[in-house]
Write an enzyme that holds these catalytic residues in place. Structure first.
Site, short mmCIF file in Angstrom:
data_model
loop_
_atom_site.label_atom_id
_atom_site.label_comp_id
_atom_site.label_asym_id
_atom_site.label_seq_id
_atom_site.Cartn_x
_atom_site.Cartn_y
_atom_site.Cartn_z
N SER A 1 0.85 -1.18 0.12
CA SER A 1 0.05 0.01 -0.01
C SER A 1 0.97 1.24 -0.26
CB SER A 1 -0.93 -0.13 1.09
OG SER A 1 -1.98 -0.87 0.95
N LYS B 1 0.19 3.69 -3.03
CA LYS B 1 -0.83 4.40 -3.28
C LYS B 1 -0.21 5.86 -3.37
CE LYS B 1 -4.55 1.94 -0.85
NZ LYS B 1 -4.05 0.73 -0.71
N TYR C 1 -10.48 3.24 5.07
CA TYR C 1 -9.63 2.67 4.46
C TYR C 1 -10.27 1.99 3.36
CZ TYR C 1 -4.89 1.48 2.93
OH TYR C 1 -3.85 1.17 2.25
N ASN D 1 -9.38 0.12 -0.65
CA ASN D 1 -8.76 -0.13 -1.63
C ASN D 1 -9.32 0.04 -3.00
OD1 ASN D 1 -5.89 -1.22 -0.65
ND2 ASN D 1 -7.24 -2.50 0.59
N HIS E 1 3.02 6.14 5.25
CA HIS E 1 2.06 4.86 4.99
C HIS E 1 2.81 3.40 5.34
CE1 HIS E 1 -1.30 2.99 3.05
NE2 HIS E 1 -1.88 4.33 2.89
N ASP F 1 -6.47 -12.06 1.02
CA ASP F 1 -5.56 -10.86 1.27
C ASP F 1 -5.24 -10.89 2.76
OD1 ASP F 1 -3.53 -9.37 1.00
OD2 ASP F 1 -4.92 -7.59 1.01
#
Length: 548
Positions: A71, A74, A171, A173, A306, A509
């Protein structure tokens, strides 16, 4: 929720002391291996690698070992997005981007005036997270997920918003996956090529690349699950990520990135300068996440960064702009990389973690522990005593520790909790969410002939999913079917009248959603079950109707 771990340290800043700090990491944070680095004043101040990329073959980790940075991708995709928007003088790209989003998402979502690109990159879109929903679509742990085959189908099955865009943060995705696909449609170029030309080459990240398929990590790196006590086992991922988490990079690449960020942060018109500004909610109140960057106030300084996670990997980066210090931590295990990065940053930035010293242990206890229900989100809350003077609040997929301040209040840096007139009030500061919850009525014992009250098949039209509830008494199981297949059975726990937790600690995941809340709904007779609402923090209020 992104937090700042409390790790004690001593003040250090010289080159030699930075070296000693980095070399102490493997002993303090034991695992298969890892890589850490410090960039100070725009230059590499120290780096350290240890352990093995592959325990079986005894191949060591080096500064050039490629890691999936997950992540952390991002923020890099957001730099490309902002660069494209800033260089788009005739707004052709912006118009094409909106057209692509209309093609990828349901029309009723795009019709909401508050659903904007800036809300998406701030995690304020109100979209449900597609990785959480893969559980409800029948995904199996270790299963395949394809960006160009499975992802477009996922976007058409997200259902409605699970909160009004711009009102809070969750949060998700889905925001970055759909933006990545839309950027490719709008430019006619692959996201990998755009990252190369607009970030990796300018930043001199010579081996970084968008490699979506996690099954094909560059040799020799292997990710491990486990611990010293239970041993470490190699884990094989089989999912594809787009701009939400698909970039892979070495420690050398990440050092180059931190140098690039340090230089860009002082340029008034750079993409990073724009992206790193404090975001806000619709009502003007400050938020802590925007453009793939989390902002945290810690020990008197603002850090921006992050983390990243995949089964067998944990990664983190922090940047303190005021002190021009960056820290990168890359691990090929499930150890908490945020603790590693914060330990190093505190030493390098010459900060002391404030130790809470008390003359005697705080033995305060409260009388309002138990289970509650956030009726707006249909999420169950567990309140239990932890250590002395401490409560454990389970709500958003993990336990949060809060200190009891009096008989009706408790708080931490991220959460404020109070109890009054039989209701629990919670304010989650980092997500901007406030709500009141009622205590759950105790579960009813099965009556004669009513042992299978909840069992049966339930269908959700909005996300195209089937929920199968089986078992008897207080031992129920839940399983889901959808376009990804027939998922495994999950154990369910009865926590209140018509309210159950469905445990999902392993999903497509990592990390998994944790406990899903299943709220069953009775018919007008009060005796039969007509439907259920299934929720987790990342995907709330999915409605199911029981099949006749």
């Amino acid at each position: 929720m992104i937090t700042w771990p409390r790790v004690a340290c001593s003040a250090m800043s010289s080159t030699e002391s930075i070296k000693r700090t980095l070399e102490s990491v493997p002993s303090k944070f034991r695992g298969p291996g890892g890589a850490v680095a410090v960039v100070k004043d725009g230059e590499l101040a120290g780096q350290h690698v240890w352990g093995y990329a592959n325990l079986d073959t005894r191949i060591p980790i080096t500064p050039t070992t490629i890691f999936p940075i997950c992540s952390i991708s991002k923020q890099m995709v957001c730099l490309v997005l902002t660069d494209l928007l800033q260089s788009d003088k005739d707004k052709a790209f912006e118009d094409a981007l909106h057209k692509a989003l209309h093609e990828l998402l349901p029309e009723d979502m795009m019709a909401n005036k508050d659903f904007t690109i800036e809300r998406m990159v701030a995690m304020q879109s109100g979209l449900r997270d597609y990785w959480a929903l893969t559980v409800l679509w029948g995904a199996t742990p270790g299963g395949r997920f394809s960006i160009y085959q499975d992802a477009p189908k996922a976007l058409k099955r997200l259902g409605g918003f699970h909160f009004a865009p711009g009102t809070e943060m969750s949060y998700c995705n889905s925001n970055f996956m759909v933006l990545s696909l839309a950027i490719e449609k709008a430019t006619g170029q692959t996201l990998g090529d755009l990252l190369d030309s607009r970030l990796f080459i300018p930043a001199k990240m010579t081996t970084a690349a968008l490699r979506p398929d996690t099954e094909r990590l560059p040799a020799p790196l292997v990710g491990y699950e486990g611990s010293d006590e239970n041993g470490y086992v190699a884990y094989q991922n089989r999912i594809e990520w787009a701009g939400d988490a698909g970039i892979q990079a070495s420690l050398e690449d990440m050092v180059a990135y931190e140098k690039y960020i340090d230089h860009s942060s002082s340029e008034s018109h750079s993409a990073y300068q724009k992206n790193s500004q404090e975001p806000h909610y619709l009502d003007g109140s400050p938020a802590n996440y925007g453009f793939g960057l989390a902002r945290i106030e810690a020990d008197g300084m603002t850090v921006v960064g992050h983390g990243g996670a995949l089964a067998g990997f944990r990664l983190h980066r922090w940047y303190a702009a005021d002190k021009r210090v960056s820290v990168v931590a890359l691990l090929n295990s499930d150890m908490d990389s945020a603790e590693v990065a914060s330990y190093v940053l505190r030493n390098v930035a010459e900060l002391h973690a404030k130790e809470q010293q008390e003359d005697s242990p705080n033995e305060t206890k409260v009388e309002w522990t138990g289970y509650y229900l956030d009726e707006e989100a249909n999420l169950a809350i567990s309140v239990a005593h932890g250590g002395p003077g401490e409560l454990l609040i389970y709500y958003a997929g993990e336990e949060d520790k809060v200190k009891i301040t009096d008989s009706a209040k408790a708080s931490s840096k991220g959460i404020k909790v109070s109890y009054e007139d039989g209701k629990l009030s919670i304010h989650r500061l980092q997500e901007g969410r406030k709500f009141a919850a009622k205590p759950l009525a105790p579960p009813e014992a099965p009556s004669d002939g009513n042992d299978s009250l909840y069992t049966g098949a339930y269908r959700s039209e909005e996300i195209n999913s089937i929920f199968h509830c089986t078992g008897s008494g207080d031992m129920l199981y839940g399983a889901f079917d959808g376009y990804l297949g027939k998922g495994p059975a999950h154990l369910m726990k009865h926590i209140g009248k018509d309210v159950w937790w469905l445990s999902c600690q392993r999903s497509l995941d990592a990390p998994a959603p944790g406990n899903w809340t299943v709220v069953f709904h009775r018919g007008e007779d009060g005796k039969t079950i007509r439907g259920a609402t299934v929720s987790c923090w990342l995907a709330r209020n999915v409605q199911y109707v029981k099949k006749e």
